[in-house]
Structure formats: structure tokens, C-alpha cells
Design a protein around this motif. Structure first.
Motif, PDB file in Angstrom:
ATOM      1  N   PHE A 141       0.855  -0.943  -0.047  1.00 19.20           N
ATOM      2  CA  PHE A 141       0.168   0.024  -0.031  1.00 19.20           C
ATOM      3  C   PHE A 141       0.937   1.247  -0.037  1.00 19.20           C
ATOM      4  O   PHE A 141       0.528   2.495  -0.553  1.00 19.20           O
ATOM      5  CB  PHE A 141      -1.137   0.110   1.395  1.00 19.20           C
ATOM      6  N   GLU A 142       1.959   1.196   0.543  1.00 22.24           N
ATOM      7  CA  GLU A 142       2.828   2.292   0.628  1.00 22.24           C
ATOM      8  C   GLU A 142       3.734   2.702  -0.793  1.00 22.24           C
ATOM      9  O   GLU A 142       3.875   3.568  -0.830  1.00 22.24           O
ATOM     10  CB  GLU A 142       4.173   2.122   1.563  1.00 22.24           C
ATOM     11  N   ASP A 143       3.651   1.639  -1.638  1.00 19.23           N
ATOM     12  CA  ASP A 143       4.175   2.004  -3.026  1.00 19.23           C
ATOM     13  C   ASP A 143       3.176   2.714  -4.103  1.00 19.23           C
ATOM     14  O   ASP A 143       3.450   2.962  -5.213  1.00 19.23           O
ATOM     15  CB  ASP A 143       4.523   0.573  -3.745  1.00 19.23           C
ATOM     16  N   LEU A 144       1.966   3.135  -3.470  1.00 19.69           N
ATOM     17  CA  LEU A 144       1.008   3.708  -4.508  1.00 19.69           C
ATOM     18  C   LEU A 144       1.083   4.941  -4.326  1.00 19.69           C
ATOM     19  O   LEU A 144       1.605   5.585  -3.531  1.00 19.69           O
ATOM     20  CB  LEU A 144      -0.262   3.380  -3.887  1.00 19.69           C
ATOM     21  N   ASP A 145       0.940   5.611  -5.814  1.00 21.13           N
ATOM     22  CA  ASP A 145       1.197   6.998  -5.771  1.00 21.13           C
ATOM     23  C   ASP A 145      -0.037   7.994  -5.302  1.00 21.13           C
ATOM     24  O   ASP A 145      -1.069   7.120  -5.349  1.00 21.13           O
ATOM     25  CB  ASP A 145       1.700   7.553  -7.156  1.00 21.13           C
ATOM     26  N   LEU A 146       0.038   9.101  -5.526  1.00 20.12           N
ATOM     27  CA  LEU A 146      -1.272   9.996  -5.076  1.00 20.12           C
ATOM     28  C   LEU A 146      -2.330   9.701  -5.785  1.00 20.12           C
ATOM     29  O   LEU A 146      -3.619   9.364  -5.221  1.00 20.12           O
ATOM     30  CB  LEU A 146      -1.022  11.628  -5.061  1.00 20.12           C
ATOM     31  N   ASP A 147      -2.383   9.495  -7.386  1.00 25.07           N
ATOM     32  CA  ASP A 147      -3.585   9.143  -7.934  1.00 25.07           C
ATOM     33  C   ASP A 147      -4.221   7.841  -7.697  1.00 25.07           C
ATOM     34  O   ASP A 147      -5.292   7.526  -7.449  1.00 25.07           O
ATOM     35  CB  ASP A 147      -3.154   9.178  -9.458  1.00 25.07           C
ATOM     36  N   GLN A 148      -3.363   6.911  -7.265  1.00 25.68           N
ATOM     37  CA  GLN A 148      -3.796   5.608  -7.124  1.00 25.68           C
ATOM     38  C   GLN A 148      -4.495   5.514  -5.653  1.00 25.68           C
ATOM     39  O   GLN A 148      -5.380   4.778  -5.413  1.00 25.68           O
ATOM     40  CB  GLN A 148      -2.665   4.476  -6.928  1.00 25.68           C
ATOM     41  N   ASP A 149      -3.653   6.386  -4.802  1.00 21.68           N
ATOM     42  CA  ASP A 149      -4.598   6.266  -3.405  1.00 21.68           C
ATOM     43  C   ASP A 149      -5.736   7.029  -3.426  1.00 21.68           C
ATOM     44  O   ASP A 149      -6.870   6.590  -2.740  1.00 21.68           O
ATOM     45  CB  ASP A 149      -3.511   7.316  -2.656  1.00 21.68           C
TER      46      ASP A 149
END
Length: 133
Positions: free
Chosen positions: A80-88
Motif C-alpha cells: 500500500f505504501e508503494d502507491l502514488d497519490l492518484d492511485q491512493d
């Protein structure tokens, strides 16, 4: 019906594909001269009777061939920490809106549900030849 069967079939096929792509195994073959005596998967191949006699003679006509088939051992796991802002944002929006799909709709009130129109004896528009355009 056909859609469900195809969906289940593809799901099973994908699960089998993932299973076989990640499993490693060995194929062991035992040759006595040029003749194949035994082939074994996951275990040791049986030796022939000549193998025991060769220990006394110190001369070997038998040979073992081992093939190791490596499966995929580097799987790409995304945390979950590897996701960027758009994916979050997408993930947050999806998790917030998904339960709303399963809420029941409120009962709609129809005020004229029990209204029965009067019986027409004459068609007034035809008698007067008055039409709405």
C-alpha cells in the motif's frame, strides 16, 4: 449461464497457470548404457541391477541425468505504501463508494397509484374535432 461457465473456466485456468509457473521440480532419469531405465519426477529414479555390480568393478556404464526446472520465484508484490497519490485517491474513492452499491433503494411513494379514470362514454375530442398538436 454461458457467461458464468466461461468466467469460472477462465478463473480455474488462470489459477492453474499461476500454480505451474511458480512451482519448481526436478526430472531425474537413469540410463544403463544408452537405454533409459527409469524416469522420476519429484523423487529419485530407481537404479538398475547393474549399478550394484559396478560398485565391485569400479567401472560405470550407468549414468544419472537430472533436469531441474525452475519456477518463477520473483513475484511482484505491491504494498500500500508503494502507491502514488492518484492511485491512493482512486483506492479511497472505490472503498467509500462500493458499499453504496448494495444499499436498498428507498420505497417510492406513488400518489396516483389507486386512481381509476372514469369510463369514457363519448370521445369528446372526436365529437368536437378538437385536437392538441
Amino acid at each position: 449461464m454461458l457467461k458464468q461457465v466461461l468466467h469460472k473456466g477462465f478463473s480455474i485456468a488462470m489459477a492453474i497457470l499461476v500454480l505451474f509457473s511458480t512451482v519448481s521440480f526436478t526430472v531425474e532419469s537413469h540410463f544403463c548404457g544408452d537405454t533409459l531405465v527409469d524416469v522420476s519426477i519429484f523423487s529419485e529414479a530407481e537404479k538398475c541391477a547393474m549399478e550394484s555390480m559396478e560398485i565391485l568393478q569400479k567401472k560405470s556404464c550407468c549414468k544419472d541425468k537430472v533436469n531441474v526446472i525452475q519456477g518463477q520465484d520473483e513475484l511482484h508484490v505491491v504494498s500500500f505504501e508503494d502507491l502514488d497519490l492518484d492511485q491512493d485517491q482512486l483506492w479511497f474513492t472505490f472503498t467509500q463508494s462500493y458499499p453504496i452499491l448494495f444499499e436498498s433503494l428507498s420505497k417510492q411513494i406513488i400518489p396516483h397509484k389507486d386512481y381509476v379514470p372514469p369510463n369514457l362514454i363519448y370521445d369528446i375530442q372526436m365529437l368536437d374535432e378538437v385536437f392538441l398538436i
